[in-house]
Design a protein around this motif. Structure first.
Motif, short mmCIF file in Angstrom:
data_model
loop_
_atom_site.label_atom_id
_atom_site.label_comp_id
_atom_site.label_asym_id
_atom_site.label_seq_id
_atom_site.Cartn_x
_atom_site.Cartn_y
_atom_site.Cartn_z
N SER A 91 57.98 -9.82 84.46
CA SER A 91 57.12 -9.21 82.88
C SER A 91 57.73 -10.16 81.90
CB SER A 91 57.33 -7.80 82.09
OG SER A 91 56.50 -7.51 82.96
N ALA A 92 59.06 -10.43 81.78
CA ALA A 92 59.89 -11.45 81.08
C ALA A 92 59.14 -12.76 81.04
CB ALA A 92 60.66 -11.70 81.58
N VAL A 93 58.84 -13.09 82.50
CA VAL A 93 58.44 -14.69 82.64
C VAL A 93 56.57 -14.71 81.80
CG1 VAL A 93 57.58 -16.49 84.35
CG2 VAL A 93 60.01 -15.60 84.59
N LYS A 94 56.12 -13.44 82.23
CA LYS A 94 54.86 -13.26 82.22
C LYS A 94 54.78 -13.62 80.32
CE LYS A 94 50.83 -11.65 83.09
NZ LYS A 94 49.89 -10.62 84.13
N HIS A 95 54.66 -12.67 80.07
CA HIS A 95 54.91 -12.37 78.23
C HIS A 95 56.28 -12.98 77.55
CE1 HIS A 95 51.88 -9.31 79.98
NE2 HIS A 95 53.08 -8.82 80.60
N ALA A 96 57.20 -13.26 77.79
CA ALA A 96 58.15 -13.97 76.68
C ALA A 96 58.16 -15.35 77.35
CB ALA A 96 59.02 -12.31 77.29
N ILE B 286 62.26 -18.35 80.77
CA ILE B 286 63.25 -19.40 81.58
C ILE B 286 64.54 -19.21 82.13
CG2 ILE B 286 61.83 -21.67 80.70
CD1 ILE B 286 64.89 -22.46 79.35
N ARG B 287 65.35 -17.91 81.37
CA ARG B 287 67.13 -17.48 82.15
C ARG B 287 66.25 -16.13 81.94
NH1 ARG B 287 70.33 -20.93 78.39
NH2 ARG B 287 68.15 -21.73 77.81
N ALA B 288 67.37 -15.52 82.86
CA ALA B 288 67.17 -13.67 82.34
C ALA B 288 68.43 -13.66 83.17
CB ALA B 288 66.41 -13.06 82.89
N ARG B 289 69.25 -12.47 82.38
CA ARG B 289 70.32 -11.68 83.46
C ARG B 289 70.29 -10.51 83.16
NH1 ARG B 289 75.87 -13.52 81.38
NH2 ARG B 289 75.07 -15.83 81.52
N ILE B 290 70.60 -9.98 84.67
CA ILE B 290 70.81 -8.30 84.85
C ILE B 290 71.58 -8.12 85.78
CG2 ILE B 290 69.04 -7.02 86.33
CD1 ILE B 290 66.81 -8.08 85.41
N SER B 291 72.40 -7.61 85.25
CA SER B 291 74.00 -7.19 85.63
C SER B 291 73.91 -5.30 85.52
CB SER B 291 75.40 -7.32 85.03
OG SER B 291 74.76 -8.64 84.89
N PHE C 82 62.48 -2.09 92.51
CA PHE C 82 61.04 -2.75 92.07
C PHE C 82 60.94 -2.31 90.28
CE2 PHE C 82 59.92 -1.88 96.41
CZ PHE C 82 58.68 -2.45 96.50
N GLY C 83 62.21 -1.76 89.67
CA GLY C 83 62.48 -2.05 88.43
C GLY C 83 62.32 -3.39 87.66
N ILE C 84 63.40 -3.68 88.79
CA ILE C 84 63.69 -5.37 88.28
C ILE C 84 62.41 -6.40 87.94
CG2 ILE C 84 65.68 -6.98 88.73
CD1 ILE C 84 67.49 -4.32 89.22
N SER C 85 62.12 -6.38 89.65
CA SER C 85 61.50 -7.46 89.95
C SER C 85 60.59 -7.08 88.64
CB SER C 85 60.26 -6.93 91.06
OG SER C 85 59.41 -7.55 91.55
N GLU C 86 59.70 -5.46 88.75
CA GLU C 86 58.73 -5.72 87.66
C GLU C 86 59.42 -6.32 85.84
OE1 GLU C 86 55.31 -4.74 87.07
OE2 GLU C 86 55.27 -4.75 89.06
N LEU C 87 60.75 -6.20 85.84
CA LEU C 87 61.12 -6.48 84.11
C LEU C 87 61.14 -7.99 84.26
CD1 LEU C 87 62.94 -5.62 81.51
CD2 LEU C 87 65.06 -6.10 83.21
N LEU C 88 61.34 -8.63 85.37
CA LEU C 88 61.77 -10.21 85.81
C LEU C 88 60.39 -10.64 85.14
CD1 LEU C 88 64.37 -10.95 87.97
CD2 LEU C 88 64.21 -11.21 85.88
#
Length: 51
Positions: A29-34, A37-42, A21-27
């Motif tokens: 927010s990245a799409v909505k507010h910033a 078009i690309r994000a990488r989480i490792s 759920f943390g990653i879901s919220e992060l992605l």
């Protein structure tokens, strides 16, 4: 969007759920507010937890 995990073992279900759920919220927010078009989480499991 890409998410990769280098985990050999499963985490406790509450921890897996919190990470999911943390990653879901992060992605979201990245799409909505910033307008990302690309994000990488490792992440990987080390001797002290997730990193």
């Amino acid at each position: 969007m890409a998410v990769s995990a280098d985990l050999q073992l499963r985490l406790d279900p509450p921890i897996e759920s919190a990470v999911y759920f943390g990653i879901s919220e992060l992605l979201t927010s990245a799409v909505k507010h910033a307008r990302a078009i690309r994000a990488r989480i490792s992440f990987a499991l080390n001797g002290h937890g997730l990193s």
